[in-house]
Design an enzyme around this catalytic site. Structure first.
Site, PDB file in Angstrom:
ATOM      1  N   ASP A 115       0.946  -1.065  -0.090  1.00 47.13           N
ATOM      2  CA  ASP A 115      -0.104   0.073  -0.012  1.00 47.13           C
ATOM      3  C   ASP A 115       0.885   1.326   0.059  1.00 47.13           C
ATOM      4  O   ASP A 115       2.035   1.107   0.378  1.00 47.13           O
ATOM      5  CB  ASP A 115      -0.919  -0.037   1.263  1.00 47.13           C
ATOM      6  CG  ASP A 115      -1.604   1.205   1.414  1.00 47.13           C
ATOM      7  OD1 ASP A 115      -2.264   1.835   0.464  1.00 47.13           O
ATOM      8  OD2 ASP A 115      -1.561   1.783   2.495  1.00 47.13           O
TER       9      ASP A 115
ATOM     10  N   ASP B 252      -0.086   5.143   0.918  1.00 45.97           N
ATOM     11  CA  ASP B 252      -0.355   5.994   2.067  1.00 45.97           C
ATOM     12  C   ASP B 252      -0.365   5.306   3.396  1.00 45.97           C
ATOM     13  O   ASP B 252      -1.061   4.394   3.748  1.00 45.97           O
ATOM     14  CB  ASP B 252      -1.562   6.584   1.724  1.00 45.97           C
ATOM     15  CG  ASP B 252      -1.728   7.668   0.599  1.00 45.97           C
ATOM     16  OD1 ASP B 252      -0.717   8.493   0.505  1.00 45.97           O
ATOM     17  OD2 ASP B 252      -2.567   7.518  -0.118  1.00 45.97           O
TER      18      ASP B 252
ATOM     19  N   LYS C  21      -5.663   8.230  -6.083  1.00 49.63           N
ATOM     20  CA  LYS C  21      -5.319   8.823  -7.597  1.00 49.63           C
ATOM     21  C   LYS C  21      -4.092   9.461  -7.852  1.00 49.63           C
ATOM     22  O   LYS C  21      -3.835   9.837  -8.824  1.00 49.63           O
ATOM     23  CB  LYS C  21      -6.600   9.354  -8.010  1.00 49.63           C
ATOM     24  CG  LYS C  21      -7.845   8.368  -8.292  1.00 49.63           C
ATOM     25  CD  LYS C  21      -9.175   9.184  -9.018  1.00 49.63           C
ATOM     26  CE  LYS C  21     -10.348   8.080  -9.222  1.00 49.63           C
ATOM     27  NZ  LYS C  21     -11.441   8.792  -9.820  1.00 49.63           N
TER      28      LYS C  21
ATOM     29  N   GLU D 241       0.298  -3.408   4.507  1.00 52.56           N
ATOM     30  CA  GLU D 241      -1.022  -2.685   4.848  1.00 52.56           C
ATOM     31  C   GLU D 241      -0.956  -1.588   6.128  1.00 52.56           C
ATOM     32  O   GLU D 241      -0.648  -2.384   6.833  1.00 52.56           O
ATOM     33  CB  GLU D 241      -2.523  -3.344   4.619  1.00 52.56           C
ATOM     34  CG  GLU D 241      -3.063  -3.102   3.187  1.00 52.56           C
ATOM     35  CD  GLU D 241      -3.567  -1.760   2.891  1.00 52.56           C
ATOM     36  OE1 GLU D 241      -3.500  -0.817   3.965  1.00 52.56           O
ATOM     37  OE2 GLU D 241      -3.863  -1.584   1.955  1.00 52.56           O
TER      38      GLU D 241
HETATM   39  C1  BG6 Z   1      -5.775   6.044   0.174  1.00 47.81           C
HETATM   40  C2  BG6 Z   1      -5.828   6.835   1.512  1.00 47.81           C
HETATM   41  O1  BG6 Z   1      -4.404   5.546  -0.046  1.00 47.81           O
HETATM   42  O2  BG6 Z   1      -6.079   6.820  -0.684  1.00 47.81           O
HETATM   43  C3  BG6 Z   1      -7.396   7.359   1.595  1.00 47.81           C
HETATM   44  O3  BG6 Z   1      -5.608   5.769   2.628  1.00 47.81           O
HETATM   45  C4  BG6 Z   1      -7.476   8.310   0.533  1.00 47.81           C
HETATM   46  O4  BG6 Z   1      -7.333   8.105   2.906  1.00 47.81           O
HETATM   47  C5  BG6 Z   1      -7.413   7.319  -0.760  1.00 47.81           C
HETATM   48  O5  BG6 Z   1      -8.930   8.695   0.642  1.00 47.81           O
HETATM   49  C6  BG6 Z   1      -7.858   8.026  -1.979  1.00 47.81           C
HETATM   50  O6  BG6 Z   1      -6.736   9.195  -2.206  1.00 47.81           O
HETATM   51  P1  BG6 Z   1      -6.829  10.076  -3.292  1.00 47.81           P
HETATM   52  O7  BG6 Z   1      -5.572  10.657  -3.388  1.00 47.81           O
HETATM   53  O8  BG6 Z   1      -7.325   9.575  -4.750  1.00 47.81           O
HETATM   54  O9  BG6 Z   1      -7.733  11.159  -3.029  1.00 47.81           O
HETATM   55 MG    MG Z   2      -2.836   3.286   3.769  1.00 43.58          MG
END
Ligand code: BG6
Ligand code: MG
Length: 219
Positions: free
Chosen positions: A9, A11, A117, A169
């Site tokens: 993963d 984030d 994204k 994760e």
């Molecule tokens: C995930 C995060 O990786 O991405 C979430 O843990 C987040 O918190 C999700 O909402 C979507 O992210 P993004 O960058 O597409 O808005």
């Molecule tokens: Mg995460």
């Protein structure tokens, strides 16, 4: 050695962007007069942007049209992208680089499986854009975690059977997604207390290569 592959993963595992997500949602919620705190933010981990917005809007005192919801999501994303522009390779979490190097040395394929994204921008800011054998992110999937799609797509791109993939994760939704994909999962950070994870470590910096090699070999 093993034919296993490791899917990370992004984030909360490779980089701690939680605070950036929190600040961006908080700014939006404050502007809209919607209550938002860190506990609610925790529920957004691993969840797509629009599904996250739906959770944020649970506390709204009026309904928002689809157009308004799209505008809110876009606004949050603009705030978030401002914040992640500040990321540098120094923000890569402890233990990540040595782990990626070891895995590569041993010919173990590595991938990113993220709901975000913004993954391409984040990987580029961290200097990791070319480090992974496959990247599957929020741009490529229809169903976000806990649905297994992101991890199954990553396994497919790597050309490795799902049963031989191990997921790393930090989110409960991600742990469920990995299990639903038929993969074993190492819970780190906030998922270090997740009892559904196959194995848990507080931080990747605490992971001993010997233990990990045994774990991967058992796949
Ligand atoms: C995930 C995060 O990786 O991405 C979430 O843990 C987040 O918190 C999700 O909402 C979507 O992210 P993004 O960058 O597409 O808005
Ligand atoms: Mg995460």
């Amino acid at each position: 050695m093993t034919k296993a592959a490791v899917i990370f993963d992004l984030d909360g595992v490779i980089v701690s962007t939680d605070d950036c997500h929190y600040k961006a949602w908080k700014r939006l919620a404050d502007e809209e007069g919607i209550y938002f705190d860190k506990e609610i933010n925790h529920r957004l981990r691993g969840v797509s942007r629009m599904e996250s917005l739906a959770i944020v809007l649970e506390r709204a005192n009026r309904p928002y049209t689809m157009e308004e919801q799209q505008a809110l999501a876009d606004r949050k994303n603009a705030y978030y992208r401002e914040l992640i522009q500040e990321l540098t390779p120094e923000h890569i979490l402890p233990g990540v680089r040595p782990l990626l190097e070891r895995l590569k040395q041993h010919g173990i394929k590595i991938a990113i499986g993220s709901s975000s994204k913004n993954s391409p921008l984040i990987l580029e800011r961290l200097g990791l854009a070319d480090e992974f054998d496959a990247v599957v992110d929020g741009n490529a999937i229809k169903n976000s975690k806990p649905h297994p799609e992101v991890f199954l797509r990553a396994a497919e791109k790597l050309g490795v059977p799902a049963a031989q993939c191990v997921v790393v994760e930090d989110a409960d939704a991600g742990v469920e997604a990995a299990l639903a994909a038929g993969m074993r999962v190492i819970g780190v950070g906030t998922a270090a207390s997740n009892e559904r994870a196959t194995w848990t470590v507080a931080s990747l910096a605490d992971l001993s290569w010997e233990d990990l090699a045994k774990f991967l070999a058992a796949v």
